[in-house]
Design an enzyme around this catalytic site. Structure first.
Site, PDB file in Angstrom:
ATOM      1  N   ASP A  57       0.863  -1.190   0.000  1.00 34.70           N
ATOM      2  CA  ASP A  57       0.000   0.000   0.000  1.00 34.70           C
ATOM      3  C   ASP A  57       0.893   1.232   0.000  1.00 34.70           C
ATOM      4  O   ASP A  57       2.078   1.163   0.344  1.00 34.70           O
ATOM      5  CB  ASP A  57      -0.914   0.023   1.227  1.00 34.70           C
ATOM      6  CG  ASP A  57      -1.835   1.243   1.222  1.00 34.70           C
ATOM      7  OD1 ASP A  57      -2.537   1.442   0.210  1.00 34.70           O
ATOM      8  OD2 ASP A  57      -1.836   2.008   2.199  1.00 34.70           O
ATOM      9  N   SER A  58       0.301   2.376  -0.357  1.00 43.87           N
ATOM     10  CA  SER A  58       1.050   3.628  -0.337  1.00 43.87           C
ATOM     11  C   SER A  58       1.464   3.994   1.088  1.00 43.87           C
ATOM     12  O   SER A  58       2.380   4.788   1.276  1.00 43.87           O
ATOM     13  CB  SER A  58       0.200   4.741  -0.941  1.00 43.87           C
ATOM     14  OG  SER A  58      -1.039   4.822  -0.244  1.00 43.87           O
ATOM     15  N   CYS A  95      -3.833  -1.048  -2.231  1.00 41.87           N
ATOM     16  CA  CYS A  95      -4.143   0.366  -2.469  1.00 41.87           C
ATOM     17  C   CYS A  95      -5.034   0.511  -3.709  1.00 41.87           C
ATOM     18  O   CYS A  95      -4.689   0.007  -4.783  1.00 41.87           O
ATOM     19  CB  CYS A  95      -2.822   1.100  -2.681  1.00 41.87           C
ATOM     20  SG  CYS A  95      -2.979   2.842  -3.074  1.00 41.87           S
ATOM     21  N   GLU A 130      -5.850   9.997   8.749  1.00 44.82           N
ATOM     22  CA  GLU A 130      -4.424  10.009   9.124  1.00 44.82           C
ATOM     23  C   GLU A 130      -4.135  10.983  10.263  1.00 44.82           C
ATOM     24  O   GLU A 130      -3.185  10.811  11.007  1.00 44.82           O
ATOM     25  CB  GLU A 130      -3.556  10.319   7.899  1.00 44.82           C
ATOM     26  CG  GLU A 130      -3.736   9.253   6.837  1.00 44.82           C
ATOM     27  CD  GLU A 130      -2.452   8.746   6.223  1.00 44.82           C
ATOM     28  OE1 GLU A 130      -1.438   9.447   6.304  1.00 44.82           O
ATOM     29  OE2 GLU A 130      -2.484   7.631   5.653  1.00 44.82           O
ATOM     30  N   CYS A 165     -11.424   2.969  -1.175  1.00 47.58           N
ATOM     31  CA  CYS A 165     -10.168   3.521  -0.660  1.00 47.58           C
ATOM     32  C   CYS A 165      -9.874   2.832   0.662  1.00 47.58           C
ATOM     33  O   CYS A 165     -10.793   2.612   1.467  1.00 47.58           O
ATOM     34  CB  CYS A 165     -10.287   5.028  -0.450  1.00 47.58           C
ATOM     35  SG  CYS A 165      -8.839   5.756   0.342  1.00 47.58           S
ATOM     36  N   HIS A 221      -8.685   3.720   3.391  1.00 48.14           N
ATOM     37  CA  HIS A 221      -8.930   4.414   4.659  1.00 48.14           C
ATOM     38  C   HIS A 221     -10.406   4.490   5.060  1.00 48.14           C
ATOM     39  O   HIS A 221     -10.716   4.701   6.227  1.00 48.14           O
ATOM     40  CB  HIS A 221      -8.416   5.849   4.578  1.00 48.14           C
ATOM     41  CG  HIS A 221      -6.928   5.967   4.566  1.00 48.14           C
ATOM     42  ND1 HIS A 221      -6.142   5.309   3.654  1.00 48.14           N
ATOM     43  CD2 HIS A 221      -6.087   6.688   5.367  1.00 48.14           C
ATOM     44  CE1 HIS A 221      -4.870   5.619   3.883  1.00 48.14           C
ATOM     45  NE2 HIS A 221      -4.811   6.446   4.915  1.00 48.14           N
TER      46      HIS A 221
HETATM   47  N1  DGL Z   1      -4.225   3.773  -0.193  1.00 49.50           N
HETATM   48  C1  DGL Z   1      -4.860   4.810  -0.977  1.00 49.50           C
HETATM   49  C2  DGL Z   1      -6.079   4.234  -1.688  1.00 49.50           C
HETATM   50  O1  DGL Z   1      -6.641   3.228  -1.320  1.00 49.50           O
HETATM   51  C3  DGL Z   1      -5.250   6.002  -0.127  1.00 49.50           C
HETATM   52  C4  DGL Z   1      -4.068   6.772   0.401  1.00 49.50           C
HETATM   53  C5  DGL Z   1      -3.266   7.486  -0.666  1.00 49.50           C
HETATM   54  O2  DGL Z   1      -3.824   8.388  -1.337  1.00 49.50           O
HETATM   55  O3  DGL Z   1      -2.101   7.154  -0.815  1.00 49.50           O
HETATM   56  O4  DGL Z   1      -6.515   4.791  -2.677  1.00 49.50           O
END
Ligand code: DGL
Length: 273
Positions: free
Chosen positions: A8-9, A71, A158, A192, A194
């Site tokens: 993930d990012s 992600c 976050e 997403c 989050h």
């Molecule tokens: N993990 C990203 C997503 O699911 C959200 C966080 C980011 O923008 O890096 O799209």
């Protein structure tokens, strides 16, 4: 060791990892968060592709036969290229899967009238990946897809602003926008990593007849099915029940913040890609 790599990012993919571990407890997992370069949600196609490919190559170098891109933004902007252009060249015997296809398959199973909504980052929405994949893989069951980008929701999570007045304002606003785009919607995808953390607030503004799809459990369910269909891959995965966390940013910060996402502190290692 041949762990399942989960990328993930940053921290968000932990919401997916948690469900993967629950569904496949005996397997080894290696989680990589590219915290040094996140968020991905606002980055260009080229940059998300470049960063994601680097992460996948890194996880391959750590002996992961299978990588799950947890992600949405990376799944939307990089996965297809990686699967079609890179894998055949760099690692034809390994696999990279994302979170969009499992969600699309699940939506096709649960929607009653084929009216679907997708909430995601700007990058995910602009890529049009969900409407394209829903059209392609829902077997004609999805007749309408509307989308809404919610750029404030990731920072709300976050910064641990969940449940505050400011958070409620932005959650209500985007839910109202997407409902207005298609009043017939019966399924809403939280596209997403989050957003599951905002589920209590989201539910306040979504009528109860609309099914809200959280991806962690769906991705886990579809991965279990995938491994049943691909015993060749399943047999290559090591089963020591271990779970390692790696981040491109500070290991101490990662360990601290991970608690927000999975309810417990973890031990993380810093790595360079
Ligand atoms: N993990 C990203 C997503 O699911 C959200 C966080 C980011 O923008 O890096 O799209």
């Amino acid at each position: 060791m041949a762990p399942i790599g989960v990328f993930d990012s940053g921290y968000g993919g932990l919401t997916v990892l948690k469900e993967l571990v629950k569904a496949l407890p005996g397997y080894d997992f290696l989680y990589l968060g590219d915290n040094a370069r996140n968020p991905y949600g606002t980055r260009s196609f080229e940059v998300v592709y470049e960063y994601t490919l680097e992460a996948v190559r890194y996880l391959f170098s750590q002996d992961c036969p299978l990588v799950i891109i947890a992600c949405n933004t990376a799944s939307a902007k990089a996965l297809r290229n990686i699967q079609q252009l890179d894998l055949p060249v760099i690692a034809p015997d390994r696999r990279v899967l994302g979170v969009i296809r499992p969600s699309v398959e699940k939506v096709a199973e649960i929607t009653g009238n084929g009216h679907v909504g997708v909430l995601g980052t700007i990058g995910t929405v602009v890529s049009e990946s969900y409407p394209i994949e829903l059209e392609k893989w829902s077997g004609g069951r999805v007749v309408s897809t509307v989308q809404e980008a919610c750029p404030m929701w990731v920072p709300i999570v976050e910064n641990n602003e969940i449940g505050t007045e400011g958070a409620e304002f932005f959650i209500k606003r985007h839910i109202q926008h997407i409902l207005a785009k298609d009043p017939e919607m019966d399924t809403l995808i939280l596209g997403c990593t989050h957003y599951p953390l905002l589920i209590d607030s989201i539910r306040k503004y979504v009528p109860p007849h609309i099914h809200i799809l959280e991806q962690g459990a769906v991705t886990a369910e579809k991965l279990v099915e995938y491994l049943q269909r691909h015993p060749d891959m399943e047999s290559r995965l090591s089963k020591g029940g271990t779970l390692r966390y790696q981040t491109t940013e500070s290991a101490a910060n990662f360990a601290e913040k991970a608690a927000l996402f999975i309810g417990q502190k973890v031990t993380a290692e810093h790595v360079r890609l």
